[in-house]
Scaffold this motif. Sequence first.
Motif, PDB file in Angstrom:
ATOM      1  N   GLY A 261       0.816  -1.221   0.083  1.00 52.15           N
ATOM      2  CA  GLY A 261      -0.063   0.090   0.083  1.00 52.15           C
ATOM      3  C   GLY A 261       0.789   1.200   0.046  1.00 52.15           C
TER       4      GLY A 261
ATOM      5  N   SER B 143      -0.227   3.909   0.554  1.00 52.54           N
ATOM      6  CA  SER B 143      -1.301   4.822   1.110  1.00 52.54           C
ATOM      7  C   SER B 143      -1.070   5.949   2.003  1.00 52.54           C
ATOM      8  CB  SER B 143      -2.172   3.741   2.175  1.00 52.54           C
ATOM      9  OG  SER B 143      -1.248   3.493   2.997  1.00 52.54           O
ATOM     10  N   ARG B 144      -1.569   6.625   2.487  1.00 54.47           N
ATOM     11  CA  ARG B 144      -1.024   7.664   3.319  1.00 54.47           C
ATOM     12  C   ARG B 144       0.145   7.248   4.499  1.00 54.47           C
ATOM     13  NH1 ARG B 144      -6.155   8.210   4.791  1.00 54.47           N
ATOM     14  NH2 ARG B 144      -7.451   9.871   3.538  1.00 54.47           N
ATOM     15  N   ILE B 145      -0.050   6.298   5.151  1.00 53.79           N
ATOM     16  CA  ILE B 145       0.983   5.533   5.899  1.00 53.79           C
ATOM     17  C   ILE B 145       1.922   4.967   5.375  1.00 53.79           C
ATOM     18  CG2 ILE B 145       1.181   4.072   7.930  1.00 53.79           C
ATOM     19  CD1 ILE B 145      -1.938   4.495   8.859  1.00 53.79           C
TER      20      ILE B 145
ATOM     21  N   ASP C 160       0.777  -1.820  -5.010  1.00 55.03           N
ATOM     22  CA  ASP C 160      -0.312  -1.293  -4.908  1.00 55.03           C
ATOM     23  C   ASP C 160      -0.975  -1.071  -6.144  1.00 55.03           C
ATOM     24  OD1 ASP C 160      -2.427   0.908  -4.723  1.00 55.03           O
ATOM     25  OD2 ASP C 160      -1.278   1.879  -2.887  1.00 55.03           O
TER      26      ASP C 160
ATOM     27  N   ALA D 227      -2.390  -1.088   3.959  1.00 52.56           N
ATOM     28  CA  ALA D 227      -3.779  -0.965   2.859  1.00 52.56           C
ATOM     29  C   ALA D 227      -4.898  -0.911   4.183  1.00 52.56           C
ATOM     30  CB  ALA D 227      -3.883  -2.206   2.155  1.00 52.56           C
ATOM     31  N   PRO D 228      -5.941  -0.140   3.161  1.00 53.91           N
ATOM     32  CA  PRO D 228      -7.132  -0.042   4.074  1.00 53.91           C
ATOM     33  C   PRO D 228      -8.119  -1.388   4.152  1.00 53.91           C
ATOM     34  CG  PRO D 228      -7.614   0.812   1.725  1.00 53.91           C
ATOM     35  CD  PRO D 228      -6.072   0.196   1.927  1.00 53.91           C
TER      36      PRO D 228
ATOM     37  N   THR E  17       0.303  -2.925  11.177  1.00 57.65           N
ATOM     38  CA  THR E  17      -0.301  -1.697  11.853  1.00 57.65           C
ATOM     39  C   THR E  17      -1.542  -1.269  11.232  1.00 57.65           C
ATOM     40  OG1 THR E  17       1.232  -0.330  10.389  1.00 57.65           O
ATOM     41  CG2 THR E  17       2.032  -1.083  12.592  1.00 57.65           C
TER      42      THR E  17
ATOM     43  N   ARG F  68      -5.020  -3.563   9.380  1.00 54.85           N
ATOM     44  CA  ARG F  68      -6.181  -4.030  10.140  1.00 54.85           C
ATOM     45  C   ARG F  68      -6.301  -5.629  10.125  1.00 54.85           C
ATOM     46  NH1 ARG F  68      -6.848  -0.053  12.465  1.00 54.85           N
ATOM     47  NH2 ARG F  68      -8.266   1.701  12.132  1.00 54.85           N
TER      48      ARG F  68
ATOM     49  N   ASP G  49      -0.174  -5.082  15.840  1.00 55.65           N
ATOM     50  CA  ASP G  49      -0.562  -4.047  16.713  1.00 55.65           C
ATOM     51  C   ASP G  49      -2.206  -4.193  16.676  1.00 55.65           C
ATOM     52  OD1 ASP G  49      -0.458  -1.393  18.514  1.00 55.65           O
ATOM     53  OD2 ASP G  49      -1.264  -0.625  16.413  1.00 55.65           O
TER      54      ASP G  49
ATOM     55  N   HIS H 142      -3.249  -2.143  19.767  1.00 55.60           N
ATOM     56  CA  HIS H 142      -3.671  -1.168  18.934  1.00 55.60           C
ATOM     57  C   HIS H 142      -3.189   0.240  19.356  1.00 55.60           C
ATOM     58  CE1 HIS H 142      -7.013  -0.120  15.974  1.00 55.60           C
ATOM     59  NE2 HIS H 142      -5.963   0.723  15.773  1.00 55.60           N
TER      60      HIS H 142
ATOM     61  N   GLY I 282      -1.552   4.041  16.309  1.00 53.39           N
ATOM     62  CA  GLY I 282      -2.077   5.284  16.209  1.00 53.39           C
ATOM     63  C   GLY I 282      -2.057   6.230  17.319  1.00 53.39           C
TER      64      GLY I 282
ATOM     65  N   ARG J   8     -14.564   9.276  -2.700  1.00 53.80           N
ATOM     66  CA  ARG J   8     -13.537   7.940  -1.943  1.00 53.80           C
ATOM     67  C   ARG J   8     -14.172   7.584  -0.680  1.00 53.80           C
ATOM     68  NH1 ARG J   8      -8.630   8.441  -0.723  1.00 53.80           N
ATOM     69  NH2 ARG J   8      -8.117   6.478  -1.318  1.00 53.80           N
TER      70      ARG J   8
ATOM     71  N   ALA K 163      -9.357   4.338   4.822  1.00 53.06           N
ATOM     72  CA  ALA K 163      -8.894   3.443   5.916  1.00 53.06           C
ATOM     73  C   ALA K 163     -10.017   3.734   7.128  1.00 53.06           C
ATOM     74  CB  ALA K 163      -7.845   3.635   6.206  1.00 53.06           C
TER      75      ALA K 163
HETATM   76  N1  LIG Z   1      -2.527   0.799  14.274  1.00 53.42           N
HETATM   77  C1  LIG Z   1      -3.301   2.057  13.995  1.00 53.42           C
HETATM   78  O1  LIG Z   1      -3.515   2.433  15.357  1.00 53.42           O
HETATM   79  C2  LIG Z   1      -3.826   2.673  12.915  1.00 53.42           C
HETATM   80  C3  LIG Z   1      -4.266   4.038  12.830  1.00 53.42           C
HETATM   81  C4  LIG Z   1      -4.408   4.629  11.591  1.00 53.42           C
HETATM   82  C5  LIG Z   1      -4.775   3.740  10.416  1.00 53.42           C
HETATM   83  N2  LIG Z   1      -4.469   2.513  10.723  1.00 53.42           N
HETATM   84  C6  LIG Z   1      -4.690   1.631   9.211  1.00 53.42           C
HETATM   85  O2  LIG Z   1      -3.536   1.524   8.561  1.00 53.42           O
HETATM   86  C7  LIG Z   1      -4.030   1.325   7.336  1.00 53.42           C
HETATM   87  C8  LIG Z   1      -3.406   2.450   6.134  1.00 53.42           C
HETATM   88  O3  LIG Z   1      -4.258   3.775   6.547  1.00 53.42           O
HETATM   89  P1  LIG Z   1      -4.035   4.856   5.670  1.00 53.42           P
HETATM   90  O4  LIG Z   1      -4.686   6.058   6.172  1.00 53.42           O
HETATM   91  O5  LIG Z   1      -2.554   4.898   5.110  1.00 53.42           O
HETATM   92  O6  LIG Z   1      -4.982   4.126   4.265  1.00 53.42           O
HETATM   93  P2  LIG Z   1      -5.507   5.030   3.199  1.00 53.42           P
HETATM   94  O7  LIG Z   1      -7.078   5.413   3.290  1.00 53.42           O
HETATM   95  O8  LIG Z   1      -4.603   6.041   2.384  1.00 53.42           O
HETATM   96  O9  LIG Z   1      -5.630   3.795   1.962  1.00 53.42           O
HETATM   97  C9  LIG Z   1      -5.962   3.836   0.707  1.00 53.42           C
HETATM   98  C10 LIG Z   1      -4.889   3.490  -0.269  1.00 53.42           C
HETATM   99  O10 LIG Z   1      -4.499   2.102   0.028  1.00 53.42           O
HETATM  100  C11 LIG Z   1      -3.998   1.519  -1.173  1.00 53.42           C
HETATM  101  N3  LIG Z   1      -4.785   0.429  -1.522  1.00 53.42           N
HETATM  102  C12 LIG Z   1      -6.059   0.005  -1.862  1.00 53.42           C
HETATM  103  N4  LIG Z   1      -6.256  -1.184  -1.913  1.00 53.42           N
HETATM  104  C13 LIG Z   1      -4.985  -1.749  -1.997  1.00 53.42           C
HETATM  105  C14 LIG Z   1      -4.311  -3.008  -2.325  1.00 53.42           C
HETATM  106  N5  LIG Z   1      -5.472  -3.935  -2.553  1.00 53.42           N
HETATM  107  N6  LIG Z   1      -3.043  -3.267  -2.161  1.00 53.42           N
HETATM  108  C15 LIG Z   1      -2.359  -2.240  -1.684  1.00 53.42           C
HETATM  109  N7  LIG Z   1      -2.636  -1.104  -1.573  1.00 53.42           N
HETATM  110  C16 LIG Z   1      -3.943  -0.787  -1.787  1.00 53.42           C
HETATM  111  C17 LIG Z   1      -4.373   2.631  -2.297  1.00 53.42           C
HETATM  112  O11 LIG Z   1      -3.280   3.610  -2.623  1.00 53.42           O
HETATM  113  C18 LIG Z   1      -5.309   3.706  -1.809  1.00 53.42           C
HETATM  114  O12 LIG Z   1      -5.266   4.779  -2.208  1.00 53.42           O
HETATM  115  C19 LIG Z   1      -5.424   1.310   7.221  1.00 53.42           C
HETATM  116  O13 LIG Z   1      -5.584  -0.032   7.218  1.00 53.42           O
HETATM  117  C20 LIG Z   1      -5.828   1.887   8.598  1.00 53.42           C
HETATM  118  O14 LIG Z   1      -7.074   1.478   9.121  1.00 53.42           O
HETATM  119  C21 LIG Z   1      -4.249   1.760  11.635  1.00 53.42           C
END
Ligand SMILES: NC(=O)c1ccc[n+]([C@@H]2O[C@H](COP(=O)([O-])OP(=O)(O)OC[C@H]3O[C@@H](n4cnc5c(N)ncnc54)[C@H](O)[C@@H]3O)[C@@H](O)[C@H]2O)c1
Length: 330
Positions: free
Chosen positions: A159, A161-163, A182, A214-215, A241, A243, A266, A288, A291, A325, A330
């Motif tokens: 991913g 993703s943001r993280i 991704d 990934a979300p 970290t 889900r 986590d 957990h 975050g 979106r 996520a």
């Molecule tokens: N442990 C914690 O305390 C904690 C805190 C915040 C978020 N999280 C989790 O961290 C994860 C990432 O969060 P985020 O805000 O970076 O997500 P996000 O909302 O930015 O993720 C969306 C992105 O994930 C990517 N994606 C979608 N489907 C995918 C796939 N099949 N394979 C690979 N990449 C794919 C795409 O780039 C998409 O734009 C989520 O699961 C979120 O729930 C955990």
Amino acid sequence: MKALLAMPEGLPGRMFDAAQLARLAELVDIGSGHPVPDLAAASDQELADVEMLVTGWGAPRVDAAALARMPRLRAIVHTAGTVRFVVSEAVWEQGDIVVTSSTEANAVPVAEFALAHILLAGKRSLARQARYRADHAVHPGAAADPGLGNYGGVVGLIGASRIGALVAEHLRRFDLEVLITDPFASAEQITALGGQKVEPEELYARSDVVSLHAPDVPSTRGMVSRRLLALMRDGTTFVNTARPALVDLDALREELVSGRLAAVLDVHDDLADDDPLWRLATVSITPHIAGSQGNELHRMGEHALEEVRRLAAGDPPRFPVDPARRGMEA
Ligand SMILES: NC(=O)c1ccc[n+]([C@@H]2O[C@H](COP(=O)([O-])OP(=O)(O)OC[C@H]3O[C@@H](n4cnc5c(N)ncnc54)[C@H](O)[C@@H]3O)[C@@H](O)[C@H]2O)c1
């Protein structure tokens, strides 16, 4: 601009420190500043002029009934991550309400936590701790393993993703190769993050550490499958970290119990008291905590404050939630 703190009792003081609360009261009219935990129980007088809701964890859902009582509502500023529990379809359908979240701020500590564990995994810290605890002996031979260490190792990020993107940016300063899978990010986007776009199979097979970012959406549930976990090399580490629903836990547990893989977990669904994961020294298991916690909540508060400032000044927010979106976040 009249704003309402729509969140549980006690939360404003956790999300905002005293100085931030004072700034909030300067930017918008928050009345007594007392939170409203239940919109349905609020009086018509409290809701009639509200133009902005400042929400947080456990905030009341803004449904059609609540919207009807807030005809002037133009913005929902969420001080936490996902807005899916607060913002109902009725809000999106109305079309003229700006929704912003502090997801970007919440990504910061998760990326820090993942980075720390990725680097420790490069040192095979969990496995070496476990062995040391067991026999209290130093094994000089183990240090000669060329697969050990953070010079030229391979980190796989699932991913962009943001993280995931933040983790990739952090990893730039280390002598590590970064692979990213991704389906929604182009090779150019991934190269710009300092990574190389690969298919999942290559990522699992080549990485010393696989970190999941990934979300949790229908298409990602169970994506960390038995087949892909089996591609990971002996002695490598899986970091979650994200889900729990994204992982085939039975398959992962087997790999961990056999001692073939190590893991940093986590996030969990309820684990039974007798689940072997609790006892495995090669598994870091945390409740957990990646975050925002403690003072990190004030970073989310700060992001929300900046959004309030912009919206009150008539400027566009920095972190709007894109209605297109919704459900993908996520
Ligand atoms: N442990 C914690 O305390 C904690 C805190 C915040 C978020 N999280 C989790 O961290 C994860 C990432 O969060 P985020 O805000 O970076 O997500 P996000 O909302 O930015 O993720 C969306 C992105 O994930 C990517 N994606 C979608 N489907 C995918 C796939 N099949 N394979 C690979 N990449 C794919 C795409 O780039 C998409 O734009 C989520 O699961 C979120 O729930 C955990």
